[in-house]
Design a protein around this motif. Sequence first.
Motif, PDB file in Angstrom:
ATOM      1  N   LEU A 200       0.857  -1.171   0.000  1.00 18.64           N
ATOM      2  CA  LEU A 200       0.000   0.000   0.000  1.00 18.64           C
ATOM      3  C   LEU A 200       0.896   1.224   0.000  1.00 18.64           C
ATOM      4  N   SER A 201       0.599   2.157  -0.885  1.00 15.14           N
ATOM      5  CA  SER A 201       1.325   3.420  -0.929  1.00 15.14           C
ATOM      6  C   SER A 201       0.456   4.465  -0.240  1.00 15.14           C
ATOM      7  N   VAL A 202       1.004   5.125   0.780  1.00 11.59           N
ATOM      8  CA  VAL A 202       0.233   6.115   1.536  1.00 11.59           C
ATOM      9  C   VAL A 202       1.016   7.411   1.656  1.00 11.59           C
ATOM     10  N   ASN A 203       0.278   8.481   1.877  1.00  6.18           N
ATOM     11  CA  ASN A 203       0.907   9.751   2.213  1.00  6.18           C
ATOM     12  C   ASN A 203       1.308   9.690   3.684  1.00  6.18           C
ATOM     13  N   THR A 204       2.434  10.255   4.016  1.00 10.57           N
ATOM     14  CA  THR A 204       2.831  10.274   5.419  1.00 10.57           C
ATOM     15  C   THR A 204       1.816  11.046   6.255  1.00 10.57           C
ATOM     16  N   ALA A 205       1.079  11.963   5.625  1.00 11.60           N
ATOM     17  CA  ALA A 205       0.034  12.714   6.335  1.00 11.60           C
ATOM     18  C   ALA A 205      -1.125  11.815   6.756  1.00 11.60           C
TER      19      ALA A 205
END
Length: 182
Positions: free
Chosen positions: A126-131
């Motif tokens: 899963l690719s996520v924003n650090t936010a």
Amino acid sequence: MENNETATVEEVKKEAASYTKKNDVGERMQLIIFKLGKEEYAMNIDQIKEVVITPRIAKVPQTAVYIKGVANIRGNIIAIMDLEERFNLIDKTDQATSEAIANYTLVVESEEFKVGILVKEVPNTLSVNTADIDSSSEIIRYTALDERCIKGIVKSGERMIIMTDMFELLAIDEHVKKVNNL
């Protein structure tokens, strides 16, 4: 003159929208997602060397319950850990079936250690924003684990995924250190 002001306002709005889009993307992080018990957990993909079908595990006497033993993975003898037991997520009535269906091993490797983590299903990425990672210490404060081990909760749509730092967990785990020194 009014047309120039309107054009300027429109340009500012476009620039602001562009700036907001850039900030919404933020820094991205690739995670490996796996299930422990009924919950989803994640770790940074950089902490995983490989995922393999779980080989035969040789039990080592006098080790912690969650250390299942050692296994030969590509010529390396490594400790095999059951995080469901380490995190106390196993209902004792389901323990026998839990051990029978741990089909995959995540191989975690750092300079200090190499260990296998048992999982039941093929992990996903899963690719996520650090936010999107809520690292509020309020969540972590109520766990018995060292707060360095749980990095936060990843929010992905309706999903809540507990993000762990395996390097930190293993660094403080004396039982893994003992087995790795065999």
